[in-house]
Design an enzyme around this catalytic site. Structure first.
Site, mmCIF file in Angstrom:
data_model
loop_
_atom_site.group_PDB
_atom_site.id
_atom_site.type_symbol
_atom_site.label_atom_id
_atom_site.label_comp_id
_atom_site.label_asym_id
_atom_site.label_seq_id
_atom_site.Cartn_x
_atom_site.Cartn_y
_atom_site.Cartn_z
ATOM 1 N N ARG A 12 0.823 -1.214 0.000
ATOM 2 C CA ARG A 12 0.000 0.000 0.000
ATOM 3 C C ARG A 12 0.853 1.259 0.000
ATOM 4 O O ARG A 12 0.328 2.375 -0.109
ATOM 5 C CB ARG A 12 -0.934 0.008 1.216
ATOM 6 C CG ARG A 12 -1.900 -1.157 1.246
ATOM 7 C CD ARG A 12 -2.740 -1.168 2.509
ATOM 8 N NE ARG A 12 -3.956 -0.395 2.388
ATOM 9 C CZ ARG A 12 -5.169 -0.917 2.140
ATOM 10 N NH1 ARG A 12 -5.320 -2.210 1.992
ATOM 11 N NH2 ARG A 12 -6.220 -0.139 2.036
ATOM 12 N N TYR B 57 0.697 4.220 -2.613
ATOM 13 C CA TYR B 57 -0.445 5.134 -2.480
ATOM 14 C C TYR B 57 -0.296 5.975 -1.216
ATOM 15 O O TYR B 57 -0.348 7.204 -1.268
ATOM 16 C CB TYR B 57 -1.735 4.316 -2.439
ATOM 17 C CG TYR B 57 -2.999 5.131 -2.453
ATOM 18 C CD1 TYR B 57 -3.380 5.840 -3.587
ATOM 19 C CD2 TYR B 57 -3.843 5.171 -1.344
ATOM 20 C CE1 TYR B 57 -4.554 6.584 -3.607
ATOM 21 C CE2 TYR B 57 -5.017 5.901 -1.355
ATOM 22 C CZ TYR B 57 -5.371 6.600 -2.488
ATOM 23 O OH TYR B 57 -6.543 7.332 -2.504
ATOM 24 N N GLU C 164 2.285 6.563 0.871
ATOM 25 C CA GLU C 164 3.451 7.449 0.949
ATOM 26 C C GLU C 164 3.398 8.519 -0.142
ATOM 27 O O GLU C 164 3.868 9.637 0.055
ATOM 28 C CB GLU C 164 4.745 6.643 0.852
ATOM 29 C CG GLU C 164 5.002 5.769 2.069
ATOM 30 C CD GLU C 164 5.231 6.583 3.346
ATOM 31 O OE1 GLU C 164 5.918 7.615 3.301
ATOM 32 O OE2 GLU C 164 4.709 6.180 4.394
ATOM 33 N N LYS D 111 0.659 9.943 -1.205
ATOM 34 C CA LYS D 111 -0.268 10.970 -0.708
ATOM 35 C C LYS D 111 0.351 11.750 0.446
ATOM 36 O O LYS D 111 0.133 12.952 0.582
ATOM 37 C CB LYS D 111 -1.582 10.319 -0.267
ATOM 38 C CG LYS D 111 -2.429 9.781 -1.421
ATOM 39 C CD LYS D 111 -3.077 10.894 -2.229
ATOM 40 C CE LYS D 111 -4.091 10.337 -3.228
ATOM 41 N NZ LYS D 111 -4.746 11.387 -4.017
ATOM 42 N N SER E 172 -18.523 -1.994 -3.922
ATOM 43 C CA SER E 172 -18.871 -2.423 -5.280
ATOM 44 C C SER E 172 -18.800 -3.941 -5.405
ATOM 45 O O SER E 172 -19.678 -4.568 -6.015
ATOM 46 C CB SER E 172 -17.985 -1.725 -6.315
ATOM 47 O OG SER E 172 -16.639 -1.738 -5.906
ATOM 48 N N PHE F 215 -19.321 -6.296 -3.080
ATOM 49 C CA PHE F 215 -20.464 -6.943 -2.427
ATOM 50 C C PHE F 215 -21.751 -6.747 -3.236
ATOM 51 O O PHE F 215 -22.534 -7.679 -3.416
ATOM 52 C CB PHE F 215 -20.670 -6.387 -1.008
ATOM 53 C CG PHE F 215 -19.681 -6.888 0.021
ATOM 54 C CD1 PHE F 215 -18.684 -7.803 -0.311
ATOM 55 C CD2 PHE F 215 -19.759 -6.449 1.345
ATOM 56 C CE1 PHE F 215 -17.771 -8.268 0.653
ATOM 57 C CE2 PHE F 215 -18.857 -6.907 2.305
ATOM 58 C CZ PHE F 215 -17.864 -7.807 1.958
ATOM 59 N N ARG G 126 -14.561 -0.126 8.470
ATOM 60 C CA ARG G 126 -14.417 1.050 7.617
ATOM 61 C C ARG G 126 -15.614 1.954 7.887
ATOM 62 O O ARG G 126 -16.657 1.508 8.380
ATOM 63 C CB ARG G 126 -14.411 0.686 6.124
ATOM 64 C CG ARG G 126 -13.200 -0.106 5.641
ATOM 65 C CD ARG G 126 -11.907 0.672 5.699
ATOM 66 N NE ARG G 126 -10.796 -0.072 5.101
ATOM 67 C CZ ARG G 126 -10.055 -0.964 5.762
ATOM 68 N NH1 ARG G 126 -10.293 -1.242 7.040
ATOM 69 N NH2 ARG G 126 -9.055 -1.567 5.139
ATOM 70 N N GLN H 139 -8.872 -0.990 11.350
ATOM 71 C CA GLN H 139 -9.963 -0.101 11.735
ATOM 72 C C GLN H 139 -9.785 1.248 11.038
ATOM 73 O O GLN H 139 -8.661 1.642 10.708
ATOM 74 C CB GLN H 139 -9.979 0.107 13.248
ATOM 75 C CG GLN H 139 -8.663 0.614 13.800
ATOM 76 C CD GLN H 139 -8.646 0.725 15.313
ATOM 77 O OE1 GLN H 139 -9.679 0.603 15.963
ATOM 78 N NE2 GLN H 139 -7.468 0.955 15.888
HETATM 79 N N1 UDP Z 1 -12.667 -6.277 1.346
HETATM 80 C C1 UDP Z 1 -13.404 -7.436 1.504
HETATM 81 N N2 UDP Z 1 -13.926 -8.024 0.388
HETATM 82 C C2 UDP Z 1 -13.785 -7.496 -0.850
HETATM 83 C C3 UDP Z 1 -13.054 -6.295 -0.997
HETATM 84 C C4 UDP Z 1 -12.501 -5.720 0.130
HETATM 85 O O1 UDP Z 1 -13.584 -7.961 2.624
HETATM 86 O O2 UDP Z 1 -14.309 -8.093 -1.804
HETATM 87 C C5 UDP Z 1 -12.138 -5.617 2.555
HETATM 88 C C6 UDP Z 1 -10.693 -5.157 2.459
HETATM 89 O O3 UDP Z 1 -9.818 -6.198 2.832
HETATM 90 C C7 UDP Z 1 -10.706 -4.012 3.454
HETATM 91 C C8 UDP Z 1 -12.100 -3.429 3.342
HETATM 92 O O4 UDP Z 1 -12.895 -4.460 2.751
HETATM 93 O O5 UDP Z 1 -10.526 -4.497 4.764
HETATM 94 C C9 UDP Z 1 -12.193 -2.185 2.484
HETATM 95 O O6 UDP Z 1 -11.556 -2.457 1.259
HETATM 96 P P1 UDP Z 1 -11.560 -1.415 0.053
HETATM 97 O O7 UDP Z 1 -10.697 -2.010 -1.009
HETATM 98 O O8 UDP Z 1 -12.940 -1.053 -0.316
HETATM 99 O O9 UDP Z 1 -10.908 -0.090 0.622
HETATM 100 P P2 UDP Z 1 -9.638 0.209 1.549
HETATM 101 O O10 UDP Z 1 -8.985 -1.072 1.977
HETATM 102 O O11 UDP Z 1 -8.750 1.037 0.714
HETATM 103 O O12 UDP Z 1 -10.225 0.923 2.706
#
Ligand code: UDP
Length: 339
Positions: free
Chosen positions: A160, A163, A165, A167, A207, A209, A229, A292
């Protein structure tokens, strides 16, 4: 340096008093929503996007508007725009983990070189310039509520990092130009945002889900689903960006919805909205996935008079029909949403 508008008269300017606004990354999910709001409020918008993760579909309606101009360009290459520019929003960067990790060096350069090119444009034009930074500057936070004073817990050499670092460095550039070169800079730290026009294939949890549930596939939960989240609806976020640009605040401001949910809770909600139970499959948790994330928006409330208005339940009700239409799924059979 590339001159991006070779026919200055081509961009029709608004009435006197209206602003000419450059939106870098304006064909993305969030950028196109911002462009639409700016056009609706009477501004002239010059949208710059390399269409790497943005899409022409997102701006198809705007392209017919006389005060909207689209330029396909990658902001890591220096450029200029003739004529007046009053405000510049920098939203240019892939934002979903699979997309920003696909070409990490380019992602990093988008934040660094792209920001430098936009700051140079702002300096030449004496324009205000806003960076969309991210909650990722907090990395995998050790505290449950992240305020702007928290300095974060970021791995500089993980998947990660390009992205996060990038930003973080972009924030430094904006802060330096604001503090020492007299530019009117703004820094928004955006938390997870969702809504219509998200790319169905970009791999984000909301998206994924929704698409999985609508297609009758199992919902993929990474790890045990206990990570959290905080999800902000797109119209709230756009409102926050516009308020921040109009404010006098040069230091970073969190923009996000403090409602916090585990991924298991999100999966439950999506299923409940569709009135159908999908299977759930558990997949490995990606490396450095934050456990978290929840914004402290005290500063946004005080400085901008801003707080989100769309709770997650309502936001999902507004988002799911857009995905259904995109996937050709008839929601008439989904009782929970059409009642
Ligand atoms: N995640 C998940 N299933 C998915 C896609 C993401 O459980 O199909 C989890 C991912 O591991 C993270 C959270 O959902 O803990 C948010 O992921 P996302 O990619 O939407 O954003 P970010 O990690 O950048 O907050």
């Amino acid at each position: 340096m590339r001159d991006l508008v070779d026919e200055p008269g081509h961009v029709r300017r608004g009435l006197p008093g209206h602003k000419v606004v450059v939106v870098a990354g304006g064909a993305g999910f969030l950028g196109s929503a911002l462009c639409a709001r700016l056009i609706a409020s009477g501004q002239t918008v010059i949208c710059i996007d390399n269409l790497l993760t943005g899409s022409a579909d997102n701006i198809a309606t705007l392209l017919r508007h006389p005060r909207f101009r689209f330029i396909q360009h990658d902001i890591i290459t220096p450029f200029t725009i003739p004529g007046r520019v009053d405000e510049i929003y920098n939203l240019a960067c892939p934002a979903s983990p699979p997309r920003y990790q696909a070409d990490p060096i380019h992602t990093f350069r988008t934040s660094i070189d792209g920001s430098l090119n936009l700051l140079a444009l702002a300096e030449r034009k004496e324009a205000r310039v806003l960076l969309t930074s991210t909650s990722e500057v907090y990395g995998d936070p050790e505290i449950p509520l992240q305020s702007e004073s928290y300095r974060g817990c970021v791995n500089t050499v993980g998947p990660r990092a390009c992205y996060d670092e990038g930003k973080r460095a972009a924030e430094t550039l904006f802060w330096e130009y604001g503090a020492h070169r007299g530019l009117e800079t703004r820094i928004a730290r955006i938390f997870n945002t969702y809504g219509p026009q998200m790319d169905p294939a970009d791999g984000r949890v909301v998206s994924n889900f929704i698409v999985q549930a609508l297609s009758g596939k199992a919902l993929t939960i990474y790890g045990d689903g206990s990570q959290t989240r905080s999800f902000c609806y797109v119209s709230d976020l756009v409102d926050g960006l516009i308020r921040l640009m109009a404010s006098d605040e040069k230091m970073p401001v969190n923009l996000g919805n403090p409602g916090e949910f585990t991924m298991l809770e999100l999966a439950e909600k999506v299923q409940a909205k569709l009135g159908r139970r999908s299977a759930i499959v558990f997949r490995p948790l990606p490396q450095d996935d934050p456990r978290q994330r929840r914004p402290d928006i005290t500063r946004a409330r005080l400085l901008l008079g801003w707080a989100p208005t769309v709770p997650l339940d309502r936001g999902l009700e507004l988002t799911i029909p857009w995905f259904a239409q995109r996937l050709g799924v008839d929601l008439q059979h989904e009782t929970a949403l059409v009642s």
